[in-house]
Each structure stands twice: as structure tokens, then as C-alpha cells.
Design a protein around this motif. Structure first.
Motif, PDB file in Angstrom:
ATOM      1  N   THR A  48       3.592  -0.576  42.923  1.00  0.00           N
ATOM      2  CA  THR A  48       3.315  -2.000  42.468  1.00  0.00           C
ATOM      3  C   THR A  48       1.843  -2.068  41.845  1.00  0.00           C
ATOM      4  OG1 THR A  48       4.801  -2.897  44.007  1.00  0.00           O
ATOM      5  CG2 THR A  48       3.382  -4.188  42.620  1.00  0.00           C
ATOM      6  N   ASN A  49       1.701  -2.440  40.790  1.00  0.00           N
ATOM      7  CA  ASN A  49       0.443  -2.592  40.145  1.00  0.00           C
ATOM      8  C   ASN A  49      -0.411  -3.491  40.647  1.00  0.00           C
ATOM      9  OD1 ASN A  49      -1.736  -3.819  37.787  1.00  0.00           O
ATOM     10  ND2 ASN A  49      -0.777  -1.981  36.925  1.00  0.00           N
ATOM     11  N   ASP A  50      -1.889  -3.318  41.081  1.00  0.00           N
ATOM     12  CA  ASP A  50      -2.792  -4.169  41.961  1.00  0.00           C
ATOM     13  C   ASP A  50      -2.994  -5.320  41.164  1.00  0.00           C
ATOM     14  OD1 ASP A  50      -3.059  -2.018  43.938  1.00  0.00           O
ATOM     15  OD2 ASP A  50      -4.566  -1.045  43.176  1.00  0.00           O
ATOM     16  N   ASN A  51      -2.779  -5.354  39.826  1.00  0.00           N
ATOM     17  CA  ASN A  51      -3.638  -6.690  39.274  1.00  0.00           C
ATOM     18  C   ASN A  51      -2.313  -7.573  39.580  1.00  0.00           C
ATOM     19  OD1 ASN A  51      -5.599  -5.520  38.062  1.00  0.00           O
ATOM     20  ND2 ASN A  51      -4.565  -4.843  36.364  1.00  0.00           N
ATOM     21  N   LYS A  61       3.609  -1.409  34.472  1.00  0.00           N
ATOM     22  CA  LYS A  61       2.666  -0.727  34.496  1.00  0.00           C
ATOM     23  C   LYS A  61       2.504  -0.109  36.138  1.00  0.00           C
ATOM     24  CE  LYS A  61      -0.199  -2.706  30.998  1.00  0.00           C
ATOM     25  NZ  LYS A  61       0.687  -3.600  30.290  1.00  0.00           N
ATOM     26  N   LYS A  78       2.016   2.252  39.499  1.00  0.00           N
ATOM     27  CA  LYS A  78       1.106   3.354  39.772  1.00  0.00           C
ATOM     28  C   LYS A  78       2.002   4.670  39.507  1.00  0.00           C
ATOM     29  CE  LYS A  78      -1.719   0.600  43.065  1.00  0.00           C
ATOM     30  NZ  LYS A  78      -1.888   0.428  44.511  1.00  0.00           N
ATOM     31  N   SER A 128       5.001   6.131  37.982  1.00  0.00           N
ATOM     32  CA  SER A 128       6.300   5.665  36.976  1.00  0.00           C
ATOM     33  C   SER A 128       7.339   6.675  37.203  1.00  0.00           C
ATOM     34  CB  SER A 128       5.574   5.763  35.624  1.00  0.00           C
ATOM     35  OG  SER A 128       5.339   7.349  35.565  1.00  0.00           O
TER      36      SER A 128
END
Length: 521
Positions: free
Chosen positions: A223-226, A513, A515, A517
């Protein structure tokens, strides 16, 4: 997360006190006096019939002790077998082992914790507020005279529904397990499907009075940190008395509260939640509800069902295309009928327009009034069917629709063609996998019909443009709602309108996005 303290308000007419919850920065701690600690807990918990305070005597140490728990939330059998019996009866067998510490009160707690109490979860607390909150969660507090800390013992056990098939997400092929109201059981259902140490569970307590447990779960290496930080930031801003259901959390953290479209997916299916986590999404579990929130989402993901992936690719593609077609029919069919009949009869084939004109002979209302009457009737029948008991609800929905439709045609209030259009529209709306999407389409359908009644096809086009502009501007936790169509992401088209064979779906959705893909190597 919030820190809370309990204060007491004296009543002028009586010495009894009523607990009140107030925000406070100071912490209150237990003292070494058992009776003082019990008095404080009694003042906070009140003289309620479900509050149990059991005092007893540990003769080996010549000291008083007590347990405090709530009946119905704590397991009484565990309290007797693994706490009271262990301390009051089994403790005597080890008199030689513990006699050397008989006079050392500071070691009583350690002996209890390490050698006597046989429960798995044992925690030491000094803060009174934390102790009270844990008692309300079903834990048992063990207090010992001369010790200024409390042992919190894991004895949670409250009635919960057994795992059953999801009601709102029935499927032809796939697991039959559904989430329940117990958050620990829901976590275990996800753990069964994702046996990976990278699955992270972050705990929050939301609700000043309800103190509801909320779990944010995601894959640390995917999962994207943002997205994770945005979810946590919005949850931490919530300041509310009660969180009875995950829908409250959904409304408080969504990007656009004025949008008719859902910006989070609700699901009762553990397999769907697990698949979303492995794609790079975040799941929010709320204690007391079987509905789990998945985010971020797009317009294509909310129209997808779990069975799309369990069948072969051409079957999944066909079902998905039919579902997208049902959305178009559900949204546009009544308004197109109103526009063509009222403004553009020349666009209808001659034989069909003659048939429609014949069927409308004697109908005293314009087409828009017909459409509104029938649509409102269908919505009322639909709501009545939901609220009534299941066997009666199905009967009311089917028989009511047939009887009212036939009676309206016979009375000359509506035309047979309008009944057909409304029936097809209602059936199309039932094919949508998400209830939130179906509600949005139902609301927009009325606006579309009014636009058609005022401006004909031009009104339909204008209203569709307004919806499209709104969708393009809408985001779900930083992800464009119309992705992968706008902005254009060709890689994600393999799993948007159509579903390519599973072997070709090697990458996770690029719009998230992630981490990592790569999904299939």
C-alpha cells in the motif's frame, strides 16, 4: 485517539453521584489502598446491576483483594476457573514455594501474574481511566490491597452472531463466509486469507462515549504510504460521541460529503476485503458492524463483483458489461421515454410511435407525471419490502408491483409502455453490486427525468454533462474517481470495462501507486 477522564457531579438532594465524561489532561492513578480504589471505581461505574465487584481474602499473604467486571461482557466461567479458583484454592498448594515472600507485599502482584493466573492476556495498569475503559470492553480488573497497580485480565466474552452467508452481496460462486459484528472474528477472517506478516493492523478508539474500536489494516509492503497517512489523518480528526456503524466513519472521512456517489466501498465479504488489501487498498473495520470499508475506489471498482474473478475471463467480462449496461438503462430509460414522447416523437419509428400513442389514449397526465408516479410507487414498494420481515417483504414487492401496475393501467392513469419502462429500470437497478451506487443512480434518475421534461434530449445531455464533470473532479483519497479512463491509464484497462485472462493480470492497479506492483511473476 482521545484521552478522557471521569468527573463526578454532586446532586443537591442526595449524596449519590452521577459519572460524567469530560475531556481532561490530567491522569488519575490507583493508590495502594484497596478500599480507596474500589470506592473510586464504584463512583465511576455507579450502582448498576450489571457491575460485579467480588471481594475475597488471600490467606497465604494475609491480604484482601477484589475483582471488578461487567456481567454479560466478561466470561464468568473464566473468572471462576482461572482467577478466583486459582487464587483462593490452588494457591494453597504452593504455600512452601511462596512462603518466603509472605511478608513482601510488593511481590504478591508478580506471583499472581507469573504463577497463579492462567489467562493468556494479563496487563498491568496504573491509570484509572484506562482500567475503566477496559472493564467496559469485557476485561476483568484484579485489585490487591497494598499494590498501587491493577492487573487487567483478558476475559472478554459477549454474545455474537455466527458466521453466515452475506445478505447484501450474494454470489453464485465464491466463499459463503461473511463478516459479523465481532471485530476480532472479522480480523481472523482476513488473517485466514492473508497469512503474511506484512499485514498491519492499527488500532484506534473513536467516540467520546461509545469508545468504539476501529482497526485500519493494510499491506505494509504494497500500500502507498500517502494513502495510509491520509486515512490516519482523517480518522484522528474525528470527534464524535458515538460510532454505531461504519457508515458514520464513511461520512466523516469521505472527500466530498455532497456527492451522491460513494467514495468508499462497503463489503460483507472477507474474500473481497482480502483481495482489496492485496491490490494496495486500505480496509477499515469497526467493532459492532459486519460492514468493512475499502478505499480508495474508482467508478470501475464499485461496479465490479467478486464472482467476476472466480469465473473464466469471458464469463466475467460478459457479466461486467451487462452490469455497466444496467447502470445506463437504470439512469436513462425513464428520461429517454419522457423526452421522446413529449418532445421528439419524430425520432421514434412510425409503428412504435403509433403503438405508444394508442396506449396513451385516455391517460389524463403528461408523460413526466406518469413517470414520477410510477417511480415513486416503485421506490415505496422497494423500501416497504426492505423494512418488512423477509417472507412478507418479498410478497409485498412482487404482488404489490403487479397489482398496482395492472390497476393503474386498467384505470387509465398510466400507459402500459410506461409500466414496462419502469419495470425494466427497476430490474436493472437490482443488478448493481453496491447498494450505495444503486441509491445514487436512483436519486440521479429523478433529476434526469425532470431535465428531460423541461428540455427534452438537450436536458438529458446537459444533466449527463454535469454528472460527468462532477465525476472527473471527484477523488477518493487522492485517486481520481474516473481512473483508469480519466486520466488515461492503459495498463489498468485490462481490469476495467472488461476482464482479461488471469494470466495477463500481472500488475496491480497502477492508479493505486503500490510499492510492489507485481502480482503474478
Amino acid at each position: 485517539m482521545h484521552q478522557w477522564t471521569w468527573s463526578q457531579k454532586k446532586n443537591k438532594d442526595t449524596k449519590n453521584t452521577q459519572p460524567q465524561v469530560k475531556v481532561h489532561g490530567t491522569d488519575e492513578f490507583f493508590s495502594a489502598s484497596l478500599y480507596s480504589n474500589l470506592e473510586q471505581l464504584q463512583n465511576i461505574l455507579g450502582n448498576n446491576p450489571d457491575i460485579a465487584i467480588r471481594r475475597f481474602y488471600i490467606d497465604i499473604y494475609n491480604v484482601d483483594a477484589a475483582v471488578v467486571f461487567i456481567r454479560g461482557l466478561a466470561d464468568k466461567e473464566q473468572i471462576y476457573e482461572q482467577i478466583l479458583k486459582s487464587i483462593m484454592l490452588d494457591f494453597r498448594k504452593h504455600e512452601n514455594f511462596i512462603s518466603e515472600d509472605r511478608v513482601i507485599g510488593s511481590k504478591i502482584k508478580e506471583k499472581m501474574k507469573d504463577h497463579v493466573v492462567t489467562l493468556t492476556d494479563v496487563e498491568e495498569l496504573k491509570n484509572i481511566e484506562d482500567c475503566v475503559m477496559n472493564i467496559f470492553n469485557g476485561e476483568t480488573a484484579l485489585l490487591i490491597d497494598g499494590v498501587d497497580t491493577v492487573l487487567l485480565l483478558g476475559t472478554k466474552k459477549w454474545p455474537s452472531r455466527q458466521i453466515e452467508e452475506p445478505v447484501t452481496e450474494a454470489t453464485v460462486r465464491g466463499p459463503r463466509e461473511g463478516f459479523v459484528e465481532n471485530i476480532l472474528m472479522n480480523i481472523s477472517l482476513i488473517r485466514r486469507r492473508i497469512k503474511d506478516p506484512n499485514l498491519v493492523l492499527d488500532k484506534y478508539t473513536i467516540g467520546r462515549r461509545s469508545q468504539t474500536t476501529v482497526i485500519v489494516t493494510y499491506m505494509k509492503d504494497i500500500t502507498n504510504d500517502n494513502i495510509i497517512q491520509e486515512v490516519k489523518k482523517r480518522l484522528e480528526k474525528i470527534n464524535i460521541d458515538q460510532v454505531p456503524e461504519s457508515g458514520i466513519i464513511e461520512q466523516l472521512i469521505e472527500d466530498d460529503p455532497l456527492s451522491p456517489f460513494p467514495q468508499l466501498v462497503t463489503t460483507e465479504r472477507p474474500d473481497r476485503a482480502a483481495s482489496g488489501l492485496l491490490e494496495g487498498r486500505v480496509a477499515i473495520l469497526v467493532d459492532g458492524t459486519p460492514f468493512v470499508l475499502l478505499l480508495p475506489i474508482t467508478i470501475s471498482s464499485i461496479l465490479q463483483g467478486p464472482e467476476d474473478y472466480y469465473e473464466r475471463w469471458f464469463v466475467g467480462t460478459l457479466v461486467r458489461l451487462m452490469r455497466f449496461g444496467a447502470v445506463i438503462v437504470s439512469l436513462f430509460a425513464p428520461s429517454l421515454y419522457v423526452a421522446l414522447v413529449s418532445y421528439h416523437p419524430g425520432l421514434i419509428p412510425t409503428d412504435l410511435v403509433i403503438s405508444i400513442a394508442g396506449s396513451r389514449e385516455g391517460v389524463p397526465f403528461p408523460s413526466i407525471i406518469e413517470a414520477l408516479m410510477m417511480e415513486v410507487t416503485i421506490e415505496i414498494l422497494r423500501e416497504a419490502g426492505v423494512r418488512l420481515p423477509k417472507p412478507i417483504g418479498q410478497t409485498v414487492g412482487i404482488v404489490g408491483g403487479l397489482v398496482i401496475g395492472e390497476a393503474a393501467v386498467t384505470a387509465g392513469l398510466v400507459s402500459p409502455m410506461m409500466v414496462i419502462v419502469v419495470a425494466v429500470t427497476a430490474i436493472s437497478s437490482f443488478s448493481l453490486p453496491q447498494y450505495g451506487v444503486a441509491i445514487a443512480i436512483r436519486v440521479l434518475r429523478f433529476g434526469m427525468m425532470l431535465s428531460a421534461a423541461v428540455l427534452g434530449l438537450f436536458g438529458i445531455i446537459m444533466f449527463a454533462m454535469v454528472i460527468t464533470i462532477h465525476l472527473v473532479k471527484l477523488k477518493s483519497f487522492g485517486v481520481e474517481y474516473t481512473s483508469p479512463f480519466i486520466p488515461y491509464r492503459f495498463k489498468d484497462w485490462k481490469d476495467a470495462l472488461v476482464r482479461f485472462p488471469t494470466k495477463t493480470l500481472k500488475q496491480r492497479p497502477d492508479m493505486l501507486k503500490p510499492k510492489d506492483s507485481t502480482r503474478i511473476k
